[in-house]
Design an enzyme around this catalytic site. Structure first.
Site, PDB file in Angstrom:
ATOM      1  CG  HIS A 176      14.229 -41.325  48.857  1.00  0.00           C
ATOM      2  ND1 HIS A 176      15.423 -41.460  49.519  1.00  0.00           N
ATOM      3  CD2 HIS A 176      13.302 -41.904  49.667  1.00  0.00           C
ATOM      4  CE1 HIS A 176      15.231 -42.075  50.673  1.00  0.00           C
ATOM      5  NE2 HIS A 176      13.957 -42.367  50.788  1.00  0.00           N
ATOM      6  CG  ASP A 181      35.361 -66.340  41.819  1.00  0.00           C
ATOM      7  OD1 ASP A 181      34.254 -65.794  41.732  1.00  0.00           O
ATOM      8  OD2 ASP A 181      36.439 -65.716  41.730  1.00  0.00           O
ATOM      9  CD1 TRP A 206       8.095 -46.586  45.745  1.00  0.00           C
ATOM     10  CD2 TRP A 206       9.066 -48.276  44.657  1.00  0.00           C
ATOM     11  NE1 TRP A 206       7.650 -47.754  46.307  1.00  0.00           N
ATOM     12  CE2 TRP A 206       8.231 -48.808  45.666  1.00  0.00           C
ATOM     13  CE3 TRP A 206       9.783 -49.165  43.857  1.00  0.00           C
ATOM     14  CZ2 TRP A 206       8.091 -50.175  45.876  1.00  0.00           C
ATOM     15  CZ3 TRP A 206       9.631 -50.527  44.065  1.00  0.00           C
ATOM     16  CH2 TRP A 206       8.803 -51.016  45.067  1.00  0.00           C
ATOM     17  CB  SER A 264      22.343 -55.588  36.695  1.00  0.00           C
ATOM     18  OG  SER A 264      23.014 -55.707  37.916  1.00  0.00           O
ATOM     19  CB  SER A 265      19.004 -57.677  40.020  1.00  0.00           C
ATOM     20  OG  SER A 265      17.883 -57.385  39.257  1.00  0.00           O
ATOM     21  CG  HIS A 291       4.152 -58.269  48.951  1.00  0.00           C
ATOM     22  ND1 HIS A 291       3.960 -57.155  49.711  1.00  0.00           N
ATOM     23  CD2 HIS A 291       4.505 -59.237  49.808  1.00  0.00           C
ATOM     24  CE1 HIS A 291       4.168 -57.437  50.969  1.00  0.00           C
ATOM     25  NE2 HIS A 291       4.497 -58.691  51.070  1.00  0.00           N
ATOM     26  CD  GLU A 351      12.570 -55.327  44.758  1.00  0.00           C
ATOM     27  OE1 GLU A 351      12.723 -56.282  43.974  1.00  0.00           O
ATOM     28  OE2 GLU A 351      13.508 -54.618  45.165  1.00  0.00           O
ATOM     29  CE1 TYR A 399       8.150 -60.667  53.684  1.00  0.00           C
ATOM     30  CE2 TYR A 399       6.735 -60.387  51.776  1.00  0.00           C
ATOM     31  CZ  TYR A 399       6.909 -60.396  53.135  1.00  0.00           C
ATOM     32  OH  TYR A 399       5.866 -60.102  53.954  1.00  0.00           O
ATOM     33  CB  SER A 458      20.102 -66.309  60.732  1.00  0.00           C
ATOM     34  OG  SER A 458      18.758 -65.908  60.672  1.00  0.00           O
ATOM     35  CG  HIS A 479      -0.999 -56.578  51.041  1.00  0.00           C
ATOM     36  ND1 HIS A 479      -0.362 -57.638  51.600  1.00  0.00           N
ATOM     37  CD2 HIS A 479      -0.015 -55.770  50.579  1.00  0.00           C
ATOM     38  CE1 HIS A 479       0.950 -57.470  51.503  1.00  0.00           C
ATOM     39  NE2 HIS A 479       1.182 -56.338  50.884  1.00  0.00           N
ATOM     40  CG  HIS A 480       1.068 -53.356  47.964  1.00  0.00           C
ATOM     41  ND1 HIS A 480       1.992 -52.674  48.700  1.00  0.00           N
ATOM     42  CD2 HIS A 480       1.458 -54.648  47.977  1.00  0.00           C
ATOM     43  CE1 HIS A 480       2.925 -53.515  49.139  1.00  0.00           C
ATOM     44  NE2 HIS A 480       2.626 -54.720  48.720  1.00  0.00           N
ATOM     45  CB  THR A 509       7.403 -62.754  59.813  1.00  0.00           C
ATOM     46  OG1 THR A 509       7.042 -62.869  58.439  1.00  0.00           O
ATOM     47  CG2 THR A 509       8.412 -61.648  59.963  1.00  0.00           C
ATOM     48  CE  LYS A 533      13.888 -65.751  58.884  1.00  0.00           C
ATOM     49  NZ  LYS A 533      14.325 -66.994  58.266  1.00  0.00           N
ATOM     50  NE  ARG A 537       3.818 -43.259  50.126  1.00  0.00           N
ATOM     51  CZ  ARG A 537       4.073 -44.461  49.592  1.00  0.00           C
ATOM     52  NH1 ARG A 537       3.128 -45.388  49.549  1.00  0.00           N
ATOM     53  NH2 ARG A 537       5.246 -44.754  49.118  1.00  0.00           N
TER      54      ARG A 537
END
Lengths: 175, 543
Positions: free
Chosen positions: B79, B108, B144, B171-172, B255, B257, B259, B270, B304-305, B330, B333, B452
Site C-alpha cells: 500500500h 513540448d 514501505w 523513470s522518475s 525525508h 521524498e 517534500y 498557489s 528525526h525518523h 511552511t 506558505k 502501526r
C-alpha cells in the site's frame, strides 16, 4: 538543443554522483562517529595505566543482614552475621530461606547496601537475587552469594552491610 | 529563433495527431504522456486503495478476520510503495508534463523521446510489485521503508520490490531531468524565473530533489540486494555491518521524498487559490524562497525518523531543532495562502474547495508533525497510529487533495469539456467528511499507544478502529464519484470556454480550449507579472 544536452549531462552526472554518495555514506558515517565519538553507546573499560601496580587488598568488615516485610511468609537469615575480608578477594556467604506458608510461592530477593555508596564496589558473581526462586510449602533452601569487594573501595568505607529483603512475586505460583 | 528548433520534437511537431495504440505506445507529445501518467497513477491509486481497504477490513475488529499477519504486512508494505511511487509521484510528473509547457510557453518537454521512456518504465515496475503477491513467500513485508534486517531476510517478493524500485527510480530521474531542462531552457521570452508560476517553481525544485535523492534510494536497496545474494554485510551485524546504517541512508532519501510529494502540491494550490480569490498570490517572492529553503532543509532532518534508535542526545537535539525550523518556511506558505484569500472575491468551485481543504487539513498534519519532531514526545509516539494519522493528513489531505484540485482546475483545458460541478462538489464534501472520520481517530489511537503495522490489537482500541474502517470504506467508494465524473464529462461534458475561471490569468488560459495538440510551436512574446500572470502576449501560434 546543445544547451539541453549539456544540462542533461550535468544532471545525469549529479544523479550518478548521488548514487555513489549513497555508498560513500557507509564509511562517512563510520568516520564521523569515530571522530566525534557520538556513537560510543557501549564504552570499553579503561585499561589500567601502564606501570601502575594493583592496589594491595585492605581489610574490610562485612555485615550480613536480612529482613522480611510484615505479612509475608518468609524466614531469611544469613548463616554468618559478620566477617572480615580483604578487598579484591572472593567472599562466599550462605543464606537460608524458608517458605513458612503452606502454599507454593515464588520469591524474589532485592539486595541493599549500607552505606548506599558502597554499592558500586560490590561485584557479585553469583547471587540468588539474580532470579526468582520457587518454593514448595514449608521448604527451606540454602543459597550462596559470591562476590568481590573492589580494590577501589574508598578508605572511609571500612565497614559495609549487605542486606536482603525477600518479596513474593504476585500472580506466580511455583510449578 | 523559433523555439521549436530547440527541442527534439521539431521534426515530429508538424505531423498530424497519431492514432490508435501507437499514439500512446510511441507517444512523444507532452499532453499524451501527461494523460498516460495521470491514468496510470489513478489505476495505482485504486490498487493501493484496495490494499488500504484490506488493511482497514482486518482492523475493523480485534482478532484475525481476513488475513494472516504475513499477508497483512504485505498489504501495508505494498500500500505504501504503490501510493508513494505509483500514485502520487507519477501524478505530479503527469501534471507537470501536461501543464508546464503550457504555463511557460514551451512547445513540448525538452526530451520528448526520453519522456516516452520515463512513462513506459512505470507499468513494468508496477507489474513487478503486483505479481510479487503471488510468488513463494509473498510480497515484501518489511514496510514501505524496507528496513534491514527484515528486508535482508524476506522471500523473492523483496527482490521483485527492489527491482521495481530501481525501475521506478530510473523513470522518475528521467522525468525530473526533463522537467529541469524544460523549465530552465524552454521558457518563452519574458517568462523569467522570478516571474514564472509557482507550479513551475515547485516542479523545478521537486525535480532537483528527485535527481538528488532517488539515486540514494537506488543505492541503499542495491546494498540490501547484495546483502541478500552476494554475501556482503552492509546491514548484517553478525558480519560487521549495521542495520541502523540502513535507516540513516534510507531516510537521507526518505525525508526529501516527503517534500517531493508535498512541494508540487504547494505549487498547485498557489495557482488555484489566486484564481478563485481573484487576487494575485500574496508574497510571491517569499513563496519561491520558502519552497527553496524547505527543499534545502529537507536534507538536514532525516534522523528525526530515528529518535528511538539509540542516538546520542546531541544528535537528537540537532535533528529536533532542524525539523522545527522547517515549520517556519511552511508557515510562511500557509499564511501567504490565507493572505491571498483575505478580502478576496472568493467563489467555491470544486478546485477551490479542494485547495481550501488542502490548506486546512495540511496544516493539521503539519502541526502534528511539529509535535512529532519533539524528540522526547516522539519516543512515546514512534511507530504508533499517531504517526499514521500525521502522514495521512499531509499525503491524503495534502498531496491527494491538491491533485484533485489540479485535475478539476485544468480538466477543461485538457479535455475541452466541463466536469459536472455538482458531482465535483459532492466528491469534495464526501471526501472531506470521510477522510476526517477515517484519520482523525487515529490520533487518539496513537496517543493511547496502538502500534502501526499490526493486524490485531488490544480491545480498548476497538471503537476508534471501527470508526476509522467505516470512514475508509466510505472514502474509498467516494472516489468512484470522481471516476464517474471524469469519464462521463470527457464523453458528454458541456464544451468548456477558453477561460472557464474568471480569475485565471496564467499562460495556459491564454490559448484555445482544449489545448491544441501542438501548442506554442512559435514561442510567444510575453510580458509577465508575479506567479506567471500574463500581462501581454504576442504570437504563440499553434497547429
Amino acid at each position: 538543443m546543445r544547451d539541453n544536452r549539456i544540462l542533461l549531462k550535468k544532471l545525469l552526472l549529479i544523479a550518478c554522483l548521488m548514487f555513489g554518495f549513497a555508498w560513500a555514506l557507509i564509511p562517512m558515517y563510520r568516520v564521523i562517529c569515530e571522530v566525534t565519538g557520538i556513537n560510543r553507546v557501549v564504552k570499553a573499560d579503561a585499561a589500567p595505566a601502564a606501570g601502575s601496580s594493583i592496589a594491595p587488598g585492605v581489610p574490610v568488615k562485612l555485615v550480613f543482614d536480612a529482613n522480611v516485610q510484615a505479612g509475608l511468609p518468609w524466614q531469611v537469615k544469613p548463616l554468618v552475621r559478620s566477617m572480615m575480608a580483604r578487598t579484591g578477594e572472593f567472599v562466599r556467604v550462605d543464606y537460608e530461606i524458608t517458605n513458612a506458608s503452606n502454599r507454593r510461592v515464588v520469591g524474589q530477593a532485592i539486595p541493599r547496601y549500607l552505606p548506599a555508596a558502597a554499592g558500586p564496589y560490590v561485584h557479585k558473581l553469583d547471587c540468588f537475587c539474580f532470579k526468582e526462586q520457587a518454593f514448595a510449602p514449608g521448604e527451606t533452601r540454602r543459597f550462596p552469594v559470591v562476590f568481590v569487594v573492589s580494590r577501589e573501595l574508598p578508605a572511609e568505607l571500612s565497614e559495609l552491610t549487605l542486606a536482603y529483603t525477600v518479596f513474593d512475586v504476585p500472580g506466580k505460583v511455583a510449578s | 529563433m523559433n523555439i521549436a528548433d530547440g527541442t527534439q520534437v521539431a521534426s515530429h511537431i508538424q505531423h498530424d495527431k497519431p492514432r490508435g495504440l501507437a499514439r500512446w505506445l510511441f507517444a512523444t507529445n507532452h499532453k499524451d504522456i501527461g494523460t498516460l501518467y495521470l491514468w496510470f497513477s489513478f489505476a495505482m491509486f485504486i490498487s493501493g486503495g484496495v490494499m488500504a481497504l484490506g488493511i482497514r477490513a482486518e482492523l475493523f475488529s480485534p482478532g484475525l478476520q481476513f488475513w494472516q499477519p504475513e499477508l497483512f504486512n504485505q498489504l501495508t508494505t505494498l500500500h505504501g510503495l504503490v501510493m508513494v511511487f505509483g500514485a502520487i509521484m507519477p501524478a505530479f510528473t503527469g501534471l507537470a508534463n501536461w501543464m508546464l509547457p503550457l504555463m511557460i510557453g514551451a512547445p513540448d518537454m525538452a526530451f520528448a523521446r526520453m519522456n516516452n521512456w520515463s512513462f513506459w518504465l512505470l507499468p513494468p515496475a508496477a507489474l513487478l510489485l503486483m505479481i510479487s503477491f503471488w510468488v513463494p513467500g509473498g510480497a515484501a513485508a518489511a514496510g514501505w521503508t524496507l528496513y534491514a534486517p527484515l528486508s535482508t531476510q524476506g522471500g523473492m517478493g523483496t527482490d521483485l520490490t527492489i527491482f521495481a524500485i530501481h525501475i521506478l527510480g530510473v523513470s522518475s530521474i528521467m522525468g525530473a531531468i526533463n522537467i529541469v531542462v524544460t523549465v530552465l531552457n524552454l521558457r518563452a521570452p519574458g517568462m523569467t524565473l522570478m516571474k514564472m508560476p509557482m507550479f513551475a517553481w515547485a516542479s523545478l525544485i521537486t525535480a532537483y530533489l528527485i535527481i538528488a535523492v532517488m539515486p540514494v534510494l537506488a543505492g541503499v536497496v542495491t546494498m540490501v540486494l547484495t546483502d541478500r545474494h552476494f554475501g556482503t554485510h552492509f546491514f548484517n551485524a553478525a558480519g560487521g555491518g549495521d542495520p541502523v546504517m540502513y535507516q540513516h541512508i534510507f531516510w537521507f532519501f526518505g525525508h526529501p521524498e516527503v517534500y517531493i510529494m508535498a512541494l508540487p502540491a504547494f505549487g498547485i494550490v498557489s495557482q488555484v487559490i489566486p484564481t478563485f480569490a481573484r487576487k494575485p498570490l500574496f508574497g510571491y517572492t517569499s513563496m519561491v524562497y520558502a519552497t527553496s529553503s524547505i527543499a534545502i532543509l529537507s536534507f538536514m532532518v532525516w534522523a528525526h525518523h530515528m529518535f528511538t534508535t539509540g542516538m546520542p542526545a546531541t544528535a537528537q537535539l540537532f535533528f529536533m531543532y532542524a525539523t522545527m525550523l522547517i515549520a517556519v518556511p511552511t508557515g510562511v506558505k500557509v499564511f501567504n495562502w490565507v493572505a491571498t484569500m483575505w478580502e478576496g472575491a472568493m467563489t467555491f468551485e470544486t478546485p477551490m474547495l479542494f485547495a481550501i481543504g488542502f490548506v486546512m487539513l495540511f496544516t493539521i498534519g503539519g502541526l502534528s508533525g511539529v509535535i512529532l519532531s519533539v524528540a522526547a514526545v516522539d519516543i512515546q509516539l514512534q511507530d504508533t497510529y499517531y504517526v499514521v494519522a500525521h502522514f495521512h493528513y499531509v499525503l491524503v489531505a495534502g498531496a491527494l487533495f491538491s491533485l484533485f484540485s489540479a485535475v478539476y482546475y485544468w480538466f477543461p483545458k485538457m479535455t475541452g469539456k466541463m466536469y459536472s460541478e455538482k458531482l465535483g462538489q459532492l466528491h469534495f464534501w464526501w471526501s472531506l467528511v470521510w477522510f476526517n472520520i477515517t484519520f482523525f481517530p487515529m490520533h487518539f489511537l496513537g496517543l493511547a499507544g496502538m502500534p502501526r503495522r499490526i493486524p490485531d490489537y488490544a480491545l480498548q482500541f476497538t471503537d476508534f478502529n471501527a470508526i476509522a474502517s467505516v470512514g475508509a470504506f466510505m472514502f474509498g467508494f467516494g472516489q468512484l464519484i470522481f471516476f464517474y465524473n471524469m469519464v462521463r464529462s470527457i464523453r458528454h461534458g458541456q464544451p468548456a470556454p477558453q477561460k472557464p475561471w474568471e480569475g485565471a490569468n496564467t499562460l495556459e488560459w491564454a490559448i484555445a480550449t482544449p489545448a491544441p495538440y501542438h501548442s506554442f510551436v512559435v514561442a510567444p512574446q510575453l510580458e509577465v507579472g508575479d506567479n506567471g500572470v500574463i500581462l501581454e502576449m504576442k504570437g504563440g501560434e499553434h497547429h
